[in-house]
Structure formats: structure tokens, C-alpha cells
Design a protein around this motif. Structure first.
Motif, PDB file in Angstrom:
ATOM      1  N   ALA A  50       0.813  -1.211   0.000  1.00 25.80           N
ATOM      2  CA  ALA A  50       0.000   0.000   0.000  1.00 25.80           C
ATOM      3  C   ALA A  50       0.849   1.264   0.000  1.00 25.80           C
ATOM      4  CB  ALA A  50      -0.936   0.005   1.212  1.00 25.80           C
ATOM      5  N   GLU A  51       2.036   1.213   0.613  1.00 25.62           N
ATOM      6  CA  GLU A  51       2.895   2.394   0.704  1.00 25.62           C
ATOM      7  C   GLU A  51       3.490   2.796  -0.638  1.00 25.62           C
ATOM      8  OE1 GLU A  51       4.754   1.915   5.225  1.00 25.62           O
ATOM      9  OE2 GLU A  51       5.917   1.258   3.482  1.00 25.62           O
ATOM     10  N   GLN A  52       3.454   1.921  -1.621  1.00 18.78           N
ATOM     11  CA  GLN A  52       4.165   2.173  -2.866  1.00 18.78           C
ATOM     12  C   GLN A  52       3.578   3.330  -3.671  1.00 18.78           C
ATOM     13  OE1 GLN A  52       3.833  -1.839  -4.365  1.00 18.78           O
ATOM     14  NE2 GLN A  52       6.006  -2.204  -4.062  1.00 18.78           N
ATOM     15  N   SER A  53       2.263   3.437  -3.728  1.00 14.77           N
ATOM     16  CA  SER A  53       1.646   4.509  -4.504  1.00 14.77           C
ATOM     17  C   SER A  53       0.221   4.745  -4.018  1.00 14.77           C
ATOM     18  CB  SER A  53       1.643   4.178  -6.007  1.00 14.77           C
ATOM     19  OG  SER A  53       0.833   3.050  -6.257  1.00 14.77           O
ATOM     20  N   GLU A  54      -0.322   5.913  -4.382  1.00 14.86           N
ATOM     21  CA  GLU A  54      -1.625   6.328  -3.885  1.00 14.86           C
ATOM     22  C   GLU A  54      -2.744   5.367  -4.277  1.00 14.86           C
ATOM     23  OE1 GLU A  54       0.640   8.227  -5.225  1.00 14.86           O
ATOM     24  OE2 GLU A  54       1.144   9.527  -3.534  1.00 14.86           O
TER      25      GLU A  54
ATOM     26  N   TYR B 260      -4.089 -11.774  -5.463  1.00 15.08           N
ATOM     27  CA  TYR B 260      -3.692 -11.939  -4.069  1.00 15.08           C
ATOM     28  C   TYR B 260      -2.502 -11.040  -3.787  1.00 15.08           C
ATOM     29  CZ  TYR B 260      -2.266 -14.412   0.229  1.00 15.08           C
ATOM     30  OH  TYR B 260      -1.926 -14.735   1.519  1.00 15.08           O
ATOM     31  N   ASN B 261      -2.688 -10.098  -2.860  1.00 18.93           N
ATOM     32  CA  ASN B 261      -1.661  -9.116  -2.516  1.00 18.93           C
ATOM     33  C   ASN B 261      -1.224  -9.329  -1.060  1.00 18.93           C
ATOM     34  OD1 ASN B 261      -2.306  -7.767  -5.077  1.00 18.93           O
ATOM     35  ND2 ASN B 261      -4.111  -6.989  -4.019  1.00 18.93           N
ATOM     36  N   PRO B 262      -0.481 -10.379  -0.754  1.00 16.30           N
ATOM     37  CA  PRO B 262      -0.196 -10.726   0.641  1.00 16.30           C
ATOM     38  C   PRO B 262       0.660  -9.727   1.399  1.00 16.30           C
ATOM     39  CG  PRO B 262       1.092 -12.106  -0.851  1.00 16.30           C
ATOM     40  CD  PRO B 262       0.111 -11.357  -1.703  1.00 16.30           C
ATOM     41  N   LEU B 263       1.399  -8.869   0.676  1.00 16.72           N
ATOM     42  CA  LEU B 263       2.265  -7.881   1.346  1.00 16.72           C
ATOM     43  C   LEU B 263       1.624  -6.507   1.410  1.00 16.72           C
ATOM     44  CD1 LEU B 263       5.781  -8.700  -0.196  1.00 16.72           C
ATOM     45  CD2 LEU B 263       4.717  -9.661   1.846  1.00 16.72           C
ATOM     46  N   ILE B 264       0.365  -6.394   1.045  1.00 13.74           N
ATOM     47  CA  ILE B 264      -0.253  -5.074   0.871  1.00 13.74           C
ATOM     48  C   ILE B 264      -0.179  -4.228   2.142  1.00 13.74           C
ATOM     49  CG2 ILE B 264      -2.635  -5.733   1.460  1.00 13.74           C
ATOM     50  CD1 ILE B 264      -1.569  -3.522  -1.519  1.00 13.74           C
ATOM     51  N   ARG B 265      -0.225  -4.837   3.321  1.00 10.45           N
ATOM     52  CA  ARG B 265      -0.171  -4.084   4.580  1.00 10.45           C
ATOM     53  C   ARG B 265       1.224  -4.084   5.212  1.00 10.45           C
ATOM     54  NH1 ARG B 265      -3.834  -1.643   2.586  1.00 10.45           N
ATOM     55  NH2 ARG B 265      -5.910  -2.578   2.505  1.00 10.45           N
ATOM     56  N   TRP B 266       2.194  -4.661   4.541  1.00 11.76           N
ATOM     57  CA  TRP B 266       3.552  -4.670   5.086  1.00 11.76           C
ATOM     58  C   TRP B 266       4.178  -3.284   4.957  1.00 11.76           C
ATOM     59  CZ3 TRP B 266       7.455  -9.173   4.810  1.00 11.76           C
ATOM     60  CH2 TRP B 266       6.855 -10.354   5.266  1.00 11.76           C
ATOM     61  N   SER B 267       4.981  -2.934   5.929  1.00 14.37           N
ATOM     62  CA  SER B 267       5.754  -1.697   5.847  1.00 14.37           C
ATOM     63  C   SER B 267       7.076  -1.975   5.142  1.00 14.37           C
ATOM     64  CB  SER B 267       6.030  -1.145   7.249  1.00 14.37           C
ATOM     65  OG  SER B 267       6.905  -2.015   7.959  1.00 14.37           O
ATOM     66  N   PHE B 268       7.739  -0.913   4.736  1.00 14.02           N
ATOM     67  CA  PHE B 268       9.059  -1.052   4.122  1.00 14.02           C
ATOM     68  C   PHE B 268      10.021  -1.715   5.099  1.00 14.02           C
ATOM     69  CE2 PHE B 268      13.332   0.611   3.254  1.00 14.02           C
ATOM     70  CZ  PHE B 268      13.478   0.281   1.909  1.00 14.02           C
TER      71      PHE B 268
ATOM     72  N   HIS C 298       9.283  10.387  -2.488  1.00 14.87           N
ATOM     73  CA  HIS C 298       8.371   9.251  -2.510  1.00 14.87           C
ATOM     74  C   HIS C 298       9.070   8.062  -3.159  1.00 14.87           C
ATOM     75  CE1 HIS C 298       4.919   6.747  -3.670  1.00 14.87           C
ATOM     76  NE2 HIS C 298       4.242   7.391  -2.751  1.00 14.87           N
ATOM     77  N   PRO C 299       8.803   6.825  -2.678  1.00 17.57           N
ATOM     78  CA  PRO C 299       9.474   5.650  -3.244  1.00 17.57           C
ATOM     79  C   PRO C 299       9.298   5.493  -4.750  1.00 17.57           C
ATOM     80  CG  PRO C 299       8.396   5.086  -1.186  1.00 17.57           C
ATOM     81  CD  PRO C 299       7.990   6.485  -1.511  1.00 17.57           C
TER      82      PRO C 299
END
Length: 228
Positions: free
Chosen positions: A139-143, A162-170, A209-210
Motif C-alpha cells: 500500500a505504501e508504494q503509490s496512492e 492476491y496481494n499478501p504484502l499489501i499491509r507490510w511496511s518497508f 516518494h518511493p
């Protein structure tokens, strides 16, 4: 699949979530890797746990040498094959004949055309026959990724995403790579956070921004069409 969607969304162990999906859709679960840090986390989970997932990557023909080096390093580390999809030769030849080698710098439309030829169309071929597409999105990657769910129906492609890392932080991602000694692209050590094609990627400055290093000459939302 409705009940399974809720179960997968609440599943914190990624390997278990992937295994459940492979049991529901045997032989129809695929993972697309661009060999970025997120994708290396998932590749490690898939191969370390011997999960029956077909892994593939898109070679646009304009990748960094460091990305190719990582492909070989990853293959040597895990001793596992992955499929490589290239753009259609005729489409690339026509693009270069009509608009030149670097037409993507001239307009957003030209850049999206190049992305479609080199990435979106090959992805369509790679996903044929799949029922579940595993991605390394965070989610952090882009708006436009902020509100993406863990498991969603992609009506355009007719499969589950399936987005298993969607809530992972950097920080969580980096911690996993270090803890498991996962190989990664050495460009990350030089300020390249999001790595795509060589002509379209630069290192970012502290505080940027990343995704600032991708298509840096554009001011619009920066997506290539794979996840729009």
C-alpha cells in the motif's frame, strides 16, 4: 470462494494463505516477479515452502544489468525455474520504426504505449489459464494502492489477485530479507527503491516518494497499466 476470501484476508501467515489458494485452484496459481525487494520476499516464501505456484517474470528488453544478474543469482540460490515472457517482436519493431528508441520521453501517451507493448500485453499471455495472480504490491508504494485488499476479484482479467504484502511496511520487508539472507538487487543500495526499465528509472533523493524515481519526468499518477 466468498468464505475463502474472508479467510485469506485474515490469514497472517503468507505461506498458509498461498497453500490454501493452491488447494482451491490446483495448477492455476501464478506469481509475477520483477525481482524487486517485495517480490524476492514472496519468491523466498514460495520456494522455501515448496508451494506449487508457477513463477514468471516479464523481460521488457530494457532492464538493468543488475536485474539480470539478480535473476541468475536467484536461480542459483533456489534451484527453481521461472518462466520469462518477452514482448511481441513485431510490435517492438513497429514502435521503434515509427517513433524511435526513446519515444516514451515525449509524452505520457507514448510512454503508456511502450509499457503496454513491453509489459501489459506479455502479462496477458502469462496470466492465461490462471485463477489466482500473486503480486508483491504494498500500500505504501503509490496512492492508488492504499485501499487495495489482500484478495480481490480482477474482473478485467477474470481471476483473483492476491496481494499478501499489501499491509507490510518497508521496514518489515527489509527485516525479512535480512533475516532470511534473501538475494536482492544491488541497485537498492544506490537509492533505487522501485526498479523498472533502465531508461525509465532513477535513484531517489532522501525524503522523496518511493515511486519518484519511476518515469520521473511525468507529473501524473505513475502506473504502467499492470495494476491499474
Amino acid at each position: 470462494m466468498k468464505d475463502l476470501t474472508g479467510i485469506i484476508a485474515q490469514q497472517t501467515d503468507i505461506a498458509t494463505g498461498i497453500r490454501m489458494l493452491t488447494e482451491e485452484f490446483p495448477g492455476q496459481v501464478v506469481f509475477s516477479t520483477s525481482f524487486g525487494q517485495e517480490d524476492q520476499v514472496l519468491a523466498d516464501i514460495i520456494w522455501r515452502n515448496h508451494l506449487p505456484v508457477r513463477v514468471f517474470t516479464l523481460d521488457t528488453g530494457r532492464l538493468f544489468q543488475e536485474t539480470y544478474d539478480l535473476m541468475d543469482l536467484t536461480r542459483a540460490r533456489y534451484k527453481q525455474p521461472f518462466d520469462v515472457y518477452f514482448p511481441q517482436t513485431e510490435a517492438v519493431q513497429n514502435l521503434l520504426r515509427e517513433k524511435g528508441t526513446n519515444s516514451f520521453y515525449d509524452s505520457v501517451e507514448n510512454r503508456k504505449e511502450c509499457c503496454h507493448i513491453r509489459k501489459v500485453e506479455p502479462l496477458g499471455r502469462a496470466l492465461q489459464g490462471a485463477k489466482v495472480w500473486i503480486t508483491g504490491l504494498r500500500a505504501e508504494q503509490s496512492e492508488n494502492r492504499h485501499d487495495m485488499p489482500v484478495l480481490e476479484w480482477d474482473g478485467h482479467r477474470g481471476l483473483y489477485k492476491y496481494n499478501p504484502l499489501i499491509r507490510w511496511s518497508f521496514e518489515e520487508m527489509i527485516a525479512y530479507l535480512k533475516a532470511n539472507n534473501v538475494p536482492y538487487n544491488k541497485l537498492h543500495d544506490k537509492g533505487f527503491i522501485s526498479i523498472g526499465c533502465a531508461p525509465c528509472t532513477r535513484a531517489i533523493e532522501p525524503g522523496e516518494h518511493p515511486r519518484a524515481g519511476r518515469w520521473w519526468w511525468e507529473l501524473s499518477k505513475k502506473e504502467c497499466g499492470l495494476h491499474s
